[in-house]
Write a protein that holds these residues in place. Structure first.
Motif, PDB file in Angstrom:
ATOM      1  N   GLN A 208       0.813  -1.217   0.000  1.00  0.00           N
ATOM      2  CA  GLN A 208       0.000   0.000   0.000  1.00  0.00           C
ATOM      3  C   GLN A 208       0.848   1.269   0.000  1.00  0.00           C
ATOM      4  OE1 GLN A 208      -1.866  -1.386   3.694  1.00  0.00           O
ATOM      5  NE2 GLN A 208      -3.853  -1.197   2.689  1.00  0.00           N
ATOM      6  N   VAL A 209       2.152   1.112   0.166  1.00  0.00           N
ATOM      7  CA  VAL A 209       3.049   2.264   0.242  1.00  0.00           C
ATOM      8  C   VAL A 209       3.396   2.761  -1.155  1.00  0.00           C
ATOM      9  CG1 VAL A 209       5.322   3.079   1.006  1.00  0.00           C
ATOM     10  CG2 VAL A 209       4.049   1.415   2.398  1.00  0.00           C
ATOM     11  N   VAL A 210       3.254   4.052  -1.359  1.00  0.00           N
ATOM     12  CA  VAL A 210       3.731   4.694  -2.582  1.00  0.00           C
ATOM     13  C   VAL A 210       5.031   5.400  -2.217  1.00  0.00           C
ATOM     14  CG1 VAL A 210       3.245   6.315  -4.451  1.00  0.00           C
ATOM     15  CG2 VAL A 210       1.366   5.036  -3.360  1.00  0.00           C
ATOM     16  N   ALA A 211       6.148   4.909  -2.737  1.00  0.00           N
ATOM     17  CA  ALA A 211       7.452   5.464  -2.388  1.00  0.00           C
ATOM     18  C   ALA A 211       7.550   6.924  -2.803  1.00  0.00           C
ATOM     19  CB  ALA A 211       8.561   4.654  -3.039  1.00  0.00           C
ATOM     20  N   SER A 212       8.216   7.708  -1.988  1.00  0.00           N
ATOM     21  CA  SER A 212       8.405   9.121  -2.319  1.00  0.00           C
ATOM     22  C   SER A 212       9.081   9.285  -3.676  1.00  0.00           C
ATOM     23  CB  SER A 212       9.252   9.798  -1.233  1.00  0.00           C
ATOM     24  OG  SER A 212       8.544   9.894  -0.025  1.00  0.00           O
ATOM     25  N   SER A 213      10.020   8.398  -3.985  1.00  0.00           N
ATOM     26  CA  SER A 213      10.721   8.489  -5.273  1.00  0.00           C
ATOM     27  C   SER A 213       9.745   8.407  -6.441  1.00  0.00           C
ATOM     28  CB  SER A 213      11.763   7.374  -5.383  1.00  0.00           C
ATOM     29  OG  SER A 213      11.161   6.087  -5.247  1.00  0.00           O
ATOM     30  N   GLU A 214       8.693   7.618  -6.275  1.00  0.00           N
ATOM     31  CA  GLU A 214       7.668   7.486  -7.322  1.00  0.00           C
ATOM     32  C   GLU A 214       6.872   8.785  -7.455  1.00  0.00           C
ATOM     33  OE1 GLU A 214       3.687   4.750  -8.130  1.00  0.00           O
ATOM     34  OE2 GLU A 214       5.328   3.933  -6.910  1.00  0.00           O
ATOM     35  N   ILE A 215       6.544   9.389  -6.323  1.00  0.00           N
ATOM     36  CA  ILE A 215       5.788  10.639  -6.349  1.00  0.00           C
ATOM     37  C   ILE A 215       6.648  11.774  -6.908  1.00  0.00           C
ATOM     38  CG2 ILE A 215       4.516  12.318  -4.956  1.00  0.00           C
ATOM     39  CD1 ILE A 215       3.904  10.091  -2.982  1.00  0.00           C
ATOM     40  N   ILE A 216       7.919  11.794  -6.549  1.00  0.00           N
ATOM     41  CA  ILE A 216       8.839  12.812  -7.076  1.00  0.00           C
ATOM     42  C   ILE A 216       8.903  12.726  -8.591  1.00  0.00           C
ATOM     43  CG2 ILE A 216      11.264  13.528  -7.192  1.00  0.00           C
ATOM     44  CD1 ILE A 216      11.476  12.624  -4.224  1.00  0.00           C
ATOM     45  N   SER A 217       9.010  11.507  -9.125  1.00  0.00           N
ATOM     46  CA  SER A 217       9.069  11.326 -10.580  1.00  0.00           C
ATOM     47  C   SER A 217       7.778  11.793 -11.243  1.00  0.00           C
ATOM     48  CB  SER A 217       9.326   9.852 -10.911  1.00  0.00           C
ATOM     49  OG  SER A 217      10.582   9.435 -10.441  1.00  0.00           O
ATOM     50  N   LEU A 218       6.656  11.496 -10.611  1.00  0.00           N
ATOM     51  CA  LEU A 218       5.360  11.902 -11.151  1.00  0.00           C
ATOM     52  C   LEU A 218       5.260  13.422 -11.236  1.00  0.00           C
ATOM     53  CD1 LEU A 218       2.373  11.190 -11.914  1.00  0.00           C
ATOM     54  CD2 LEU A 218       1.863  11.359  -9.460  1.00  0.00           C
ATOM     55  N   ILE A 219       5.639  14.095 -10.161  1.00  0.00           N
ATOM     56  CA  ILE A 219       5.550  15.562 -10.130  1.00  0.00           C
ATOM     57  C   ILE A 219       6.569  16.180 -11.068  1.00  0.00           C
ATOM     58  CG2 ILE A 219       5.764  17.611  -8.664  1.00  0.00           C
ATOM     59  CD1 ILE A 219       4.904  15.840  -6.296  1.00  0.00           C
ATOM     60  N   ASP A 220       7.776  15.645 -11.067  1.00  0.00           N
ATOM     61  CA  ASP A 220       8.851  16.197 -11.891  1.00  0.00           C
ATOM     62  C   ASP A 220       8.529  16.128 -13.382  1.00  0.00           C
ATOM     63  OD1 ASP A 220      11.597  17.281 -12.073  1.00  0.00           O
ATOM     64  OD2 ASP A 220      12.046  15.355 -13.031  1.00  0.00           O
ATOM     65  N   ALA A 221       7.763  15.123 -13.781  1.00  0.00           N
ATOM     66  CA  ALA A 221       7.375  15.001 -15.188  1.00  0.00           C
ATOM     67  C   ALA A 221       6.440  16.124 -15.614  1.00  0.00           C
ATOM     68  CB  ALA A 221       6.702  13.645 -15.428  1.00  0.00           C
ATOM     69  N   GLU A 222       5.724  16.688 -14.640  1.00  0.00           N
ATOM     70  CA  GLU A 222       4.783  17.773 -14.922  1.00  0.00           C
ATOM     71  C   GLU A 222       5.377  19.142 -14.617  1.00  0.00           C
ATOM     72  OE1 GLU A 222       0.678  18.985 -15.883  1.00  0.00           O
ATOM     73  OE2 GLU A 222       1.650  17.023 -15.979  1.00  0.00           O
ATOM     74  N   PHE A 223       6.096  19.220 -13.497  1.00  0.00           N
ATOM     75  CA  PHE A 223       6.717  20.463 -13.061  1.00  0.00           C
ATOM     76  C   PHE A 223       8.139  20.145 -12.600  1.00  0.00           C
ATOM     77  CE2 PHE A 223       2.178  20.681 -11.832  1.00  0.00           C
ATOM     78  CZ  PHE A 223       1.767  21.726 -12.667  1.00  0.00           C
ATOM     79  N   SER A 224       9.116  20.632 -13.306  1.00  0.00           N
ATOM     80  CA  SER A 224      10.507  20.285 -13.002  1.00  0.00           C
ATOM     81  C   SER A 224      10.884  20.662 -11.572  1.00  0.00           C
ATOM     82  CB  SER A 224      11.451  20.992 -13.984  1.00  0.00           C
ATOM     83  OG  SER A 224      11.250  20.511 -15.293  1.00  0.00           O
ATOM     84  N   LEU A 225      11.545  19.722 -10.895  1.00  0.00           N
ATOM     85  CA  LEU A 225      11.939  19.897  -9.500  1.00  0.00           C
ATOM     86  C   LEU A 225      13.445  19.884  -9.350  1.00  0.00           C
ATOM     87  CD1 LEU A 225       9.498  17.316  -7.809  1.00  0.00           C
ATOM     88  CD2 LEU A 225       9.256  19.811  -7.762  1.00  0.00           C
ATOM     89  N   GLU A 226      13.914  20.520  -8.288  1.00  0.00           N
ATOM     90  CA  GLU A 226      15.309  20.374  -7.886  1.00  0.00           C
ATOM     91  C   GLU A 226      15.368  20.266  -6.372  1.00  0.00           C
ATOM     92  OE1 GLU A 226      17.567  23.614  -9.318  1.00  0.00           O
ATOM     93  OE2 GLU A 226      16.514  25.149  -8.167  1.00  0.00           O
ATOM     94  N   ARG A 227      16.224  19.366  -5.883  1.00  0.00           N
ATOM     95  CA  ARG A 227      16.299  19.084  -4.461  1.00  0.00           C
ATOM     96  C   ARG A 227      16.924  20.252  -3.716  1.00  0.00           C
ATOM     97  NH1 ARG A 227      19.703  16.407  -0.721  1.00  0.00           N
ATOM     98  NH2 ARG A 227      18.610  14.958   0.683  1.00  0.00           N
ATOM     99  N   GLN A 228      16.318  20.627  -2.595  1.00  0.00           N
ATOM    100  CA  GLN A 228      16.819  21.705  -1.763  1.00  0.00           C
ATOM    101  C   GLN A 228      17.615  21.173  -0.579  1.00  0.00           C
ATOM    102  OE1 GLN A 228      16.633  24.332  -3.822  1.00  0.00           O
ATOM    103  NE2 GLN A 228      16.006  25.620  -2.110  1.00  0.00           N
ATOM    104  N   HIS A 229      16.984  20.291   0.220  1.00  0.00           N
ATOM    105  CA  HIS A 229      17.696  19.725   1.367  1.00  0.00           C
ATOM    106  C   HIS A 229      17.009  18.449   1.832  1.00  0.00           C
ATOM    107  CE1 HIS A 229      14.660  20.942   4.349  1.00  0.00           C
ATOM    108  NE2 HIS A 229      14.619  22.118   3.760  1.00  0.00           N
ATOM    109  N   GLY A 230      17.737  17.672   2.628  1.00  0.00           N
ATOM    110  CA  GLY A 230      17.234  16.410   3.123  1.00  0.00           C
ATOM    111  C   GLY A 230      16.778  16.492   4.564  1.00  0.00           C
ATOM    112  N   THR A 231      16.957  15.398   5.299  1.00  0.00           N
ATOM    113  CA  THR A 231      16.417  15.303   6.651  1.00  0.00           C
ATOM    114  C   THR A 231      17.465  15.564   7.730  1.00  0.00           C
ATOM    115  OG1 THR A 231      16.809  12.899   6.638  1.00  0.00           O
ATOM    116  CG2 THR A 231      14.635  13.672   5.954  1.00  0.00           C
ATOM    117  N   GLN A 232      18.542  16.195   7.349  1.00  0.00           N
ATOM    118  CA  GLN A 232      19.550  16.517   8.352  1.00  0.00           C
ATOM    119  C   GLN A 232      19.002  17.531   9.347  1.00  0.00           C
ATOM    120  OE1 GLN A 232      19.695  17.348   5.147  1.00  0.00           O
ATOM    121  NE2 GLN A 232      20.167  19.525   4.960  1.00  0.00           N
ATOM    122  N   GLY A 233      19.579  17.550  10.540  1.00  0.00           N
ATOM    123  CA  GLY A 233      19.165  18.530  11.543  1.00  0.00           C
ATOM    124  C   GLY A 233      17.831  18.231  12.183  1.00  0.00           C
ATOM    125  N   GLY A 234      17.334  17.011  12.018  1.00  0.00           N
ATOM    126  CA  GLY A 234      16.075  16.639  12.648  1.00  0.00           C
ATOM    127  C   GLY A 234      14.848  16.872  11.792  1.00  0.00           C
TER     128      GLY A 234
END
Length: 338
Positions: A208-234
């Motif tokens: 039942q899990v939709v991986a974030s990577s799958e959602i990122i690809s879906l959105i990026d195909a419609e609206f180009s994305l670029e990564r800002q930051h990850g989960t560092q710092g809590g």
């Protein structure tokens, strides 16, 4: 003072559940077949009073906590909530006070929250499709109620609201882009959350899990994305910005890309039990000691010792723990917030 656990994670974030009740019956949290009219929630006398919450918050801040988040259940069901907010924001050392709500009552609460000094709002909204929303909220509330609440919050000065959306395969995964398009080009930011095995009622399965990577690809195909930051710092989310400058979107990947290594959060239930993990099977009863006459020094030491022994990393070793502890009841999400 700063305290660290066995994995050298510092205590920085306290999530305070104000009430164990909710006006929704989301199947992944409080399914209606279990949490019906005869279900025995806490008696109101069991809830920590505002004075007790403030007292504990001061102790936690003295141990390094700088961020407080008010949760539930649905925190807006707690009467006179704005009075508590005024006391919490006045505590020296509190740098951030946020609240998570399903948004259904936000229209009547927004101004009181802002006037009381609340810093930030997070609104849960899993889909803009009215029929799917009804399904995912247990036939409670409506999308329009939530959107009207968000608009009311904007007018009161909450100009940057996080929108949390739990994505479940075969339920609302096909409505992801609707949320993106609606909130893109606003100051608000959608956070897509992988469907997790919280509590004991949702019959979770990895399919039942939709991986974030799958959602990122879906959105990026419609609206180009670029990564800002990850989960560092809590931080719990990886954040991406739209390349055309029209805002950002976040992804909370507790299943496929666990961030236990930077988790700096404690959770306090409405009756004063302290949990060191969202997936914990038991907590430390601060409320019992609080009402039993314990002084601040005792409570502070109890919190310190509990945190210093902490070794939780459920999401990193989920499969192993589910194999060995599936029969052990985990704390329900509505008892300690998300």
């Amino acid at each position: 003072m700063s305290v660290s656990d066995t994995l050298n994670r510092s205590l920085r974030d306290l999530r305070i559940s104000l009430i164990d009740r909710c006006n929704f019956r989301c199947p992944y949290c409080m399914p209606s077949e279990k949490f019906h009219h005869a279900y025995q929630f806490l008696d109101k006398k069991q809830w920590l009073s505002f004075d007790e919450i403030v007292r504990l918050a001061r102790i936690f801040v003295g141990l390094g906590v700088s961020k407080l988040r008010l949760t539930g259940g649905e925190p807006l069901l707690r009467p006179d909530l704005d009075l508590l907010i005024r006391q919490l924001v006045a505590i020296p050392g509190v740098e951030d006070l946020a609240l998570t709500t399903n948004g259904s009552m936000l229209t009547s609460w927004a101004k009181r929250l802002k006037d009381a000094g609340l810093h930030r709002l997070t609104v849960s909204l899993d889909t803009l499709d009215e029929n799917i929303f009804r399904q995912m909220s247990g036939e409670k509330g409506s999308v329009q109620d939530v959107l009207t609440g968000i608009a009311a919050a904007e007018q009161c000065g909450f100009d940057s609201i996080k929108i949390n959306a739990v994505i479940q395969r075969g339920v609302n995964d096909h409505t992801v882009l609707d949320l993106v398009k609606h909130f893109r080009a606003t100051k608000h930011s959608v956070r897509f959350i992988e469907y997790m095995d919280v509590g004991n009622q949702n019959h979770w399965d990895n399919s039942q899990v939709v991986a974030s990577s799958e959602i990122i690809s879906l959105i990026d195909a419609e609206f180009s994305l670029e990564r800002q930051h990850g989960t560092q710092g809590g931080d719990t989310s990886e954040v991406y910005r739209f390349k055309d400058g029209q805002g950002e979107v976040g992804f909370i990947s507790s299943v496929t890309k666990a961030f236990c290594g930077t988790c700096n959060r404690l959770r306090l239930s409405a009756d004063g039990k302290m949990y060191t993990c969202l997936f914990a099977t038991h907590g430390t009863d601060l409320g019992k000691h609080l009402r039993g006459g314990a002084d601040d020094e005792f409570l502070s030491r109890l919190i310190q010792v509990t945190w210093m022994k902490r070794e939780d990393r459920y999401s990193e070793i989920r499969s192993e723990l589910r194999h060995h502890t599936d029969s052990l009841p985990k704390v329900e999400m509505f008892q300690i917030g998300g």
